[in-house]
Scaffold this active site. Structure first.
Site, PDB file in Angstrom:
ATOM      1  N   ASN A 105       3.509 -16.162   1.186  1.00  0.00           N
ATOM      2  CA  ASN A 105       4.308 -17.557   1.792  1.00  0.00           C
ATOM      3  C   ASN A 105       3.370 -18.393   2.114  1.00  0.00           C
ATOM      4  OD1 ASN A 105       3.551 -16.149   3.952  1.00  0.00           O
ATOM      5  ND2 ASN A 105       5.683 -15.590   4.517  1.00  0.00           N
ATOM      6  N   GLU A 130       3.688 -17.383  10.439  1.00  0.00           N
ATOM      7  CA  GLU A 130       4.772 -17.383   9.482  1.00  0.00           C
ATOM      8  C   GLU A 130       5.133 -19.044   9.043  1.00  0.00           C
ATOM      9  OE1 GLU A 130       5.295 -15.142   7.384  1.00  0.00           O
ATOM     10  OE2 GLU A 130       5.250 -13.309   8.581  1.00  0.00           O
ATOM     11  N   ASP A 155      -5.128 -10.247  14.439  1.00  0.00           N
ATOM     12  CA  ASP A 155      -3.779  -9.682  14.905  1.00  0.00           C
ATOM     13  C   ASP A 155      -3.759  -8.068  14.916  1.00  0.00           C
ATOM     14  OD1 ASP A 155      -4.118  -9.334  12.102  1.00  0.00           O
ATOM     15  OD2 ASP A 155      -2.733 -10.820  11.522  1.00  0.00           O
ATOM     16  N   HIS A 209       1.267 -17.586   4.731  1.00  0.00           N
ATOM     17  CA  HIS A 209       0.882 -17.291   5.930  1.00  0.00           C
ATOM     18  C   HIS A 209      -0.626 -17.173   6.236  1.00  0.00           C
ATOM     19  CE1 HIS A 209       1.846 -12.807   5.336  1.00  0.00           C
ATOM     20  NE2 HIS A 209       0.823 -12.834   5.794  1.00  0.00           N
TER      21      HIS A 209
HETATM   22  C1  F6R Z   1      -4.455  -9.722   8.262  1.00  0.00           C
HETATM   23  C2  F6R Z   1      -3.533 -10.825   8.129  1.00  0.00           C
HETATM   24  C3  F6R Z   1      -2.675 -11.456   7.119  1.00  0.00           C
HETATM   25  C4  F6R Z   1      -3.156 -11.156   5.615  1.00  0.00           C
HETATM   26  C5  F6R Z   1      -2.330 -11.530   4.671  1.00  0.00           C
HETATM   27  C6  F6R Z   1      -2.613 -10.951   3.235  1.00  0.00           C
HETATM   28  O1  F6R Z   1      -4.792  -9.458   9.502  1.00  0.00           O
HETATM   29  O2  F6R Z   1      -3.606 -11.624   9.162  1.00  0.00           O
HETATM   30  O3  F6R Z   1      -2.594 -12.672   7.366  1.00  0.00           O
HETATM   31  O4  F6R Z   1      -4.464 -11.828   5.521  1.00  0.00           O
HETATM   32  O5  F6R Z   1      -0.910 -11.022   4.808  1.00  0.00           O
HETATM   33  O6  F6R Z   1      -2.677  -9.830   3.319  1.00  0.00           O
HETATM   34  P1  F6R Z   1      -3.320  -8.991   1.938  1.00  0.00           P
HETATM   35  O7  F6R Z   1      -4.770  -9.316   2.006  1.00  0.00           O
HETATM   36  O8  F6R Z   1      -2.999  -7.580   2.232  1.00  0.00           O
HETATM   37  O9  F6R Z   1      -2.582  -9.636   0.613  1.00  0.00           O
END
Ligand code: F6R
Length: 251
Positions: free
Chosen positions: A136, A143, A67, A138
């Protein structure tokens, strides 16, 4: 789903990096899917160390990131382009033309998303996708409520995700409101998935993932139940709510 329990963040990162280097050794032209955020930083650090030691080369791999924020130029300090350059690309030898990250500045985001999918398909899909998980549930920026059949698309970030990511920005107002993300269908088509989770703040999400069993669009990570080659690598804190009994039906 296979569950690998790691003592701590360091060990989780070591296991993930080892699985990635083994994949590249077995298939030097592997197509790797990468994530950003706090969780994979240790993994990238270990990949850089292995490269610098001469233990692995990334000369022939191709990479696709999950992303990118909409509206941030690649050189913005908080763009995922900058993150990847700093964590991995500047320190290893993946050729520039073999690294793909969605372009959040594209004037037509829908055709950028379609082109991204075409590039993935032109490379015969992703061999190994690294994932983190949001509190959550995701994955990527998919989401709760995201339809599991969706491919790369533009999404509005939820207030909770914007809040979680605000730590990297000067103020909440600067946190982008939208992103381009691989869809869940795109992620599910990866041949192998490594899902990383570390820390007590991920324990609820990991518990829900391990005990949920039924796919539920309100918890995007549950889409992964149908994946034939998924490994969750989680540290003790992230696994702290999941008892041995909860984990027992996984290998
Ligand atoms: C990052 C991504 C997100 C993260 C998720 C966890 O490219 O796609 O889904 O993997 O938000 O983030 P952290 O690792 O910062 O807890």
């Amino acid at each position: 789903m296979k569950i690998l329990s790691a003592k701590n963040y360091e060990e989780m990162s070591m296991i993930a990096a080892r699985m990635i280097t083994e994949k590249v050794e077995a298939d030097p032209k592997a197509v790797l899917g990468f994530a950003t955020g706090g969780t994979p930083k240790g993994t990238y650090e270990k990949l850089v160390a292995a490269f610098k030691k001469g233990a692995v080369t990334f000369q022939q791999v191709t990479t696709f990131n999950l992303d990118e924020y909409v509206g941030l130029p690649p050189e913005h300090p908080n763009s995922y382009h900058t993150y990847m350059n700093e964590q991995l690309f500047n320190e290893t030898n993946i050729p520039v033309g073999q690294r793909f990250i969605p372009n959040g500045l594209a004037s037509d985001l829908q055709s950028e998303a379609a082109d991204y999918e075409k590039q993935i398909q032109a490379h015969d899909g992703i061999d190994l996708q690294l994932l983190g998980i949001g509190k959550n549930g995701h994955i990527g920026f998919n989401e709760p409520g995201t339809v599991f059949t969706q491919r790369t698309h533009r999404v509005a970030l939820t207030p909770s995700t914007r809040k979680a990511n605000a730590r990297y920005f000067e103020s909440m107002a600067e946190v982008p409101t939208h992103a381009l993300t691989m869809g869940i269908q795109t992620i599910l088509e990866s041949k192998e998935i490594l899902l990383l989770a570390a820390g007590r703040h991920k324990a609820e999400a990991v518990y829900r993932l391990i005990t949920g069993q039924q796919p539920d669009e309100q918890f995007p990570a549950s889409s992964l139940y149908s994946h034939p080659n998924l490994t969750l690598i989680a540290d003790e804190e992230a696994l702290s709510l999941a008892t041995t009994h909860d984990r027992s039906h996984f290998s």
